[in-house]
Scaffold this active site. Structure first.
Site, PDB file in Angstrom:
ATOM      1  N   ASP A   1       0.917  -1.881   0.002  1.00 42.92           N
ATOM      2  CA  ASP A   1       0.254   0.132  -0.407  1.00 42.92           C
ATOM      3  C   ASP A   1       0.784   1.026   0.053  1.00 42.92           C
ATOM      4  O   ASP A   1       0.567   2.679  -0.269  1.00 42.92           O
ATOM      5  CB  ASP A   1      -0.791   0.108   1.420  1.00 42.92           C
ATOM      6  CG  ASP A   1      -0.056   0.082   3.047  1.00 42.92           C
ATOM      7  OD1 ASP A   1       0.908  -0.185   2.649  1.00 42.92           O
ATOM      8  OD2 ASP A   1      -0.899   0.041   3.813  1.00 42.92           O
ATOM      9  N   GLU A   2       2.359   1.274   0.142  1.00 40.23           N
ATOM     10  CA  GLU A   2       3.038   2.040   0.146  1.00 40.23           C
ATOM     11  C   GLU A   2       3.109   3.739  -0.939  1.00 40.23           C
ATOM     12  O   GLU A   2       3.590   4.380  -1.001  1.00 40.23           O
ATOM     13  CB  GLU A   2       4.208   1.675   0.549  1.00 40.23           C
ATOM     14  CG  GLU A   2       3.985   1.234   2.282  1.00 40.23           C
ATOM     15  CD  GLU A   2       5.270   1.022   3.412  1.00 40.23           C
ATOM     16  OE1 GLU A   2       6.570   1.873   2.888  1.00 40.23           O
ATOM     17  OE2 GLU A   2       5.284   0.217   4.195  1.00 40.23           O
TER      18      GLU A   2
ATOM     19  N   LYS B   1       9.051  -0.175  -5.637  1.00 39.65           N
ATOM     20  CA  LYS B   1       7.753  -1.403  -5.554  1.00 39.65           C
ATOM     21  C   LYS B   1       6.643  -0.621  -6.829  1.00 39.65           C
ATOM     22  O   LYS B   1       6.193  -1.276  -7.456  1.00 39.65           O
ATOM     23  CB  LYS B   1       7.531  -1.311  -4.532  1.00 39.65           C
ATOM     24  CG  LYS B   1       7.840  -2.400  -3.135  1.00 39.65           C
ATOM     25  CD  LYS B   1       7.937  -3.364  -3.561  1.00 39.65           C
ATOM     26  CE  LYS B   1       6.853  -4.419  -3.563  1.00 39.65           C
ATOM     27  NZ  LYS B   1       7.313  -6.029  -3.431  1.00 39.65           N
TER      28      LYS B   1
HETATM   29  P1  NAD Z   1      10.811  -9.756   3.297  1.00 43.96           P
HETATM   30  O1  NAD Z   1      12.629  -9.110   3.541  1.00 43.96           O
HETATM   31  O2  NAD Z   1      11.105 -10.442   4.604  1.00 43.96           O
HETATM   32  O3  NAD Z   1      11.786 -11.555   2.260  1.00 43.96           O
HETATM   33  C1  NAD Z   1      11.587 -10.582   0.758  1.00 43.96           C
HETATM   34  C2  NAD Z   1      12.296 -12.488   0.770  1.00 43.96           C
HETATM   35  O4  NAD Z   1      13.028 -11.289  -0.684  1.00 43.96           O
HETATM   36  C3  NAD Z   1      13.971 -13.061   0.999  1.00 43.96           C
HETATM   37  O5  NAD Z   1      13.544 -13.636   1.234  1.00 43.96           O
HETATM   38  C4  NAD Z   1      15.318 -12.583   0.373  1.00 43.96           C
HETATM   39  O6  NAD Z   1      16.212 -12.907  -0.029  1.00 43.96           O
HETATM   40  C5  NAD Z   1      14.368 -12.572  -0.917  1.00 43.96           C
HETATM   41  N1  NAD Z   1      14.856 -11.874  -2.234  1.00 43.96           N
HETATM   42  C6  NAD Z   1      15.571 -10.279  -2.307  1.00 43.96           C
HETATM   43  N2  NAD Z   1      16.112  -9.818  -3.364  1.00 43.96           N
HETATM   44  C7  NAD Z   1      16.146 -11.511  -3.916  1.00 43.96           C
HETATM   45  C8  NAD Z   1      16.361 -11.111  -5.533  1.00 43.96           C
HETATM   46  N3  NAD Z   1      17.038 -10.416  -6.574  1.00 43.96           N
HETATM   47  N4  NAD Z   1      16.231 -12.123  -5.755  1.00 43.96           N
HETATM   48  C9  NAD Z   1      15.593 -13.371  -5.717  1.00 43.96           C
HETATM   49  N5  NAD Z   1      14.677 -13.310  -3.950  1.00 43.96           N
HETATM   50  C10 NAD Z   1      15.485 -11.909  -3.418  1.00 43.96           C
HETATM   51  O7  NAD Z   1      10.050  -9.341   2.800  1.00 43.96           O
HETATM   52  P2  NAD Z   1       8.296  -9.352   3.293  1.00 43.96           P
HETATM   53  O8  NAD Z   1       7.991  -8.751   3.980  1.00 43.96           O
HETATM   54  O9  NAD Z   1       8.735 -11.237   2.846  1.00 43.96           O
HETATM   55  O10 NAD Z   1       8.039  -9.195   1.035  1.00 43.96           O
HETATM   56  C11 NAD Z   1       7.252  -9.576   1.088  1.00 43.96           C
HETATM   57  C12 NAD Z   1       6.907  -9.168  -0.677  1.00 43.96           C
HETATM   58  O11 NAD Z   1       5.583  -8.405  -0.150  1.00 43.96           O
HETATM   59  C13 NAD Z   1       7.291  -7.796  -0.993  1.00 43.96           C
HETATM   60  O12 NAD Z   1       7.876  -7.736  -2.248  1.00 43.96           O
HETATM   61  C14 NAD Z   1       7.560  -6.867  -0.075  1.00 43.96           C
HETATM   62  O13 NAD Z   1       7.363  -5.167  -1.036  1.00 43.96           O
HETATM   63  C15 NAD Z   1       5.524  -6.895  -0.041  1.00 43.96           C
HETATM   64  N6  NAD Z   1       4.730  -6.572   0.891  1.00 43.96           N
HETATM   65  C16 NAD Z   1       5.733  -6.553   2.280  1.00 43.96           C
HETATM   66  C17 NAD Z   1       4.705  -5.860   3.350  1.00 43.96           C
HETATM   67  C18 NAD Z   1       5.331  -6.652   4.664  1.00 43.96           C
HETATM   68  O14 NAD Z   1       4.631  -5.638   5.639  1.00 43.96           O
HETATM   69  N7  NAD Z   1       5.827  -7.335   5.091  1.00 43.96           N
HETATM   70  C19 NAD Z   1       3.738  -5.817   2.833  1.00 43.96           C
HETATM   71  C20 NAD Z   1       3.107  -5.585   1.624  1.00 43.96           C
HETATM   72  C21 NAD Z   1       3.299  -5.899   0.590  1.00 43.96           C
HETATM   73  P1  TYD Z   2       8.274  -0.761   9.695  1.00 45.08           P
HETATM   74  O1  TYD Z   2       8.215  -2.732  10.350  1.00 45.08           O
HETATM   75  O2  TYD Z   2       9.634  -0.234   9.005  1.00 45.08           O
HETATM   76  O3  TYD Z   2       7.376  -0.640   8.125  1.00 45.08           O
HETATM   77  P2  TYD Z   2       6.874   0.238   7.237  1.00 45.08           P
HETATM   78  O4  TYD Z   2       7.885   1.323   7.509  1.00 45.08           O
HETATM   79  O5  TYD Z   2       7.004  -0.156   5.436  1.00 45.08           O
HETATM   80  O6  TYD Z   2       5.553   0.590   7.898  1.00 45.08           O
HETATM   81  O7  TYD Z   2       7.775   0.142  10.838  1.00 45.08           O
HETATM   82  C1  TYD Z   2       6.324   0.330  10.470  1.00 45.08           C
HETATM   83  C2  TYD Z   2       5.678   1.477  11.725  1.00 45.08           C
HETATM   84  O8  TYD Z   2       6.769   1.784  12.869  1.00 45.08           O
HETATM   85  C3  TYD Z   2       6.383   2.809  10.509  1.00 45.08           C
HETATM   86  O9  TYD Z   2       5.513   4.001  11.158  1.00 45.08           O
HETATM   87  C4  TYD Z   2       8.088   3.169  11.464  1.00 45.08           C
HETATM   88  C5  TYD Z   2       8.171   2.833  12.202  1.00 45.08           C
HETATM   89  N1  TYD Z   2       8.870   2.174  13.427  1.00 45.08           N
HETATM   90  C6  TYD Z   2       9.527   2.453  14.651  1.00 45.08           C
HETATM   91  O10 TYD Z   2       8.661   3.745  15.175  1.00 45.08           O
HETATM   92  N2  TYD Z   2      10.211   2.168  15.169  1.00 45.08           N
HETATM   93  C7  TYD Z   2      10.896   0.837  15.041  1.00 45.08           C
HETATM   94  O11 TYD Z   2      11.864   0.639  15.982  1.00 45.08           O
HETATM   95  C8  TYD Z   2      10.429   0.552  13.438  1.00 45.08           C
HETATM   96  C9  TYD Z   2      12.044  -0.744  12.939  1.00 45.08           C
HETATM   97  C10 TYD Z   2       9.384   1.603  13.291  1.00 45.08           C
END
Ligand code: NAD
Ligand code: TYD
Length: 353
Positions: free
Chosen positions: A133-134, A162
């Site tokens: 959503d970012e 993204k």
């Molecule tokens: P993460 O950073 O935990 O995992 C990313 C994975 O991708 C890792 O296992 C890493 O080794 C692998 N990777 C990185 N570069 C690569 C490459 N070039 N080739 C193959 N593998 C590679 O991330 P996540 O939190 O699991 O997020 C997964 C996806 O979901 C991302 O695309 C992220 O933008 C999206 N997303 C995450 C969130 C969230 O809250 N974490 C929310 C919405 C969308």
């Molecule tokens: P994060 O988990 O990094 O996700 P995103 O920035 O992608 O939303 O952070 C979630 C929220 O928490 C964000 O507003 C930043 C804040 N945050 C803190 O206040 N302290 C921290 O140490 C971290 C890692 C994040």
């Protein structure tokens, strides 16, 4: 079978585990194992022939072409990305390499493969791109939640990369007809979340007696979704989504960061009280804000509910309790991530093979 990329990361690993728990369809899992990739997340699949782990980069065209030719997946689910906003501020380059160039190369390899498929397989094929959503930027406190019609206004190097990848995916549909689906999801939380993100960081720091660093005034708002609700949404979009469409995925759980941290502290006070009897909230410390910090994200998830019948199963109360309980039950996972020894897992695991 399906090809999953980034399936050793937080959401990707949960997706692969849930996929194989619910279906017999095998998954090839291509992951570069960056600092965020942890093959140990998939340890319970050791010996399961339905899971094929491949250590590699989505930007390695020859490798991706070989995997597509060898396994003939009916779908690709693309999780692979650099995902941490703070890291993108310190070093944007990797974000452009993987999220933009990597997605481009993956799309090109998939397009060539898809073009050569027989008509039936070609029509059934899907490329599902997992996004955030970012990309929509930041909201005022009174603005309506993001719908799929919102303009893209990314503010961080992460969200810009993204957004760029989402645009490529969209263009590959409009120009080449590739049957793509895009999901834009809010902040996830749950098991296997790397402990440099807000919720797991607060849990592990609290237990270690360290400060709980809250950026700025702690009033930034995020919409939080339990990771298993995200994996179920992705399965549903893959199953029934319309090619070319995007779907916003969210938990209807808007909360300011400080409230999240206080909730984590309250759960730890209940489940693992401090030896001195004081609350973990005494460890909360306000620190310098993140530059360009988006104030509020909120997801309007009515489209996926209306069109595909998907709704989150967890409330924030149930999901956050499960999450804290998971971290309390897996101190060895946390310790191995913190010591860096999780990075030896692949070498150890496959040494005898
Ligand atoms: P993460 O950073 O935990 O995992 C990313 C994975 O991708 C890792 O296992 C890493 O080794 C692998 N990777 C990185 N570069 C690569 C490459 N070039 N080739 C193959 N593998 C590679 O991330 P996540 O939190 O699991 O997020 C997964 C996806 O979901 C991302 O695309 C992220 O933008 C999206 N997303 C995450 C969130 C969230 O809250 N974490 C929310 C919405 C969308
Ligand atoms: P994060 O988990 O990094 O996700 P995103 O920035 O992608 O939303 O952070 C979630 C929220 O928490 C964000 O507003 C930043 C804040 N945050 C803190 O206040 N302290 C921290 O140490 C971290 C890692 C994040």
């Amino acid at each position: 079978m399906i090809l999953v990329t980034g399936g050793a990361g937080f959401i990707g690993a949960n997706f692969v585990l849930d996929w194989l728990a619910q279906s017999q369809e095998p998954a090839v899992n291509l992951d570069k194992l960056t600092y965020a990739g942890n093959a140990e997340n998939l340890a319970s699949l050791a010996g399961d022939a339905r899971h094929v782990f491949v250590h590699g980069d989505i930007g390695d065209t020859a490798l991706v072409e070989r995997l597509l030719a060898e396994h003939r997946p009916r779908a690709v689910v693309n999780f692979a990305a650099e995902s941490h906003v703070d890291r993108s501020i310190h070093g944007p380059e990797d974000f452009i390499q993987t999220n933009v160039v990597g997605t481009l190369r993956l799309l090109e390899a998939v397009r060539h493969h898809w073009n050569a498929l027989p008509a039936g397989e070609k029509a059934a094929f899907r490329f599902l791109h997992v996004s955030t959503d970012e990309v929509y930027g930041t909201l005022s406190s009174t603005a309506p939640a993001f719908t799929e019609q919102n303009k893209y206004e990314p503010n961080s190097p992460y969200s810009a990369s993204k957004a760029a990848s989402d645009h490529l995916v969209r263009a590959w549909h409009h120009t080449y007809g590739l049957p793509v689906l895009t999901t834009n999801c809010s902040n996830n939380y749950g098991p296997y979340h790397f402990p440099e993100k807000l919720i797991p960081l607060m849990i592990v720091n609290a237990l270690a007696g360290k400060p709980l660093p809250v950026y700025g005034d702690g009033q930034q708002v995020r919409d939080w979704l339990y990771v298993k609700d995200h994996t179920s949404a992705i399965r549903r979009v893959l199953e029934a989504g319309t090619p070319g469409e995007t779907y916003n995925v969210g938990g209807w759980n808007e909360k300011p960061n400080i409230e999240i941290v206080q909730t984590v502290c309250a759960l730890l006070d209940e489940l693992r009280p401090r030896a001195d009897g004081r609350s973990y909230t005494t460890q909360i410390t306000y620190v310098k804000d993140r530059p360009g910090h988006d104030r509020r994200y909120a997801i309007d998830a009515r489209k996926i509910e209306r069109e595909l019948g998907w709704k989150p199963a967890e409330t924030f109360d149930t999901g956050i309790r499960k999450t804290v309980q998971w971290y309390l039950a897996h101190p060895e996972w946390v310790a191995r991530v913190q010591s860096g020894s999780y990075r030896d897992w692949v070498a150890k695991q496959y040494a005898a093979a």
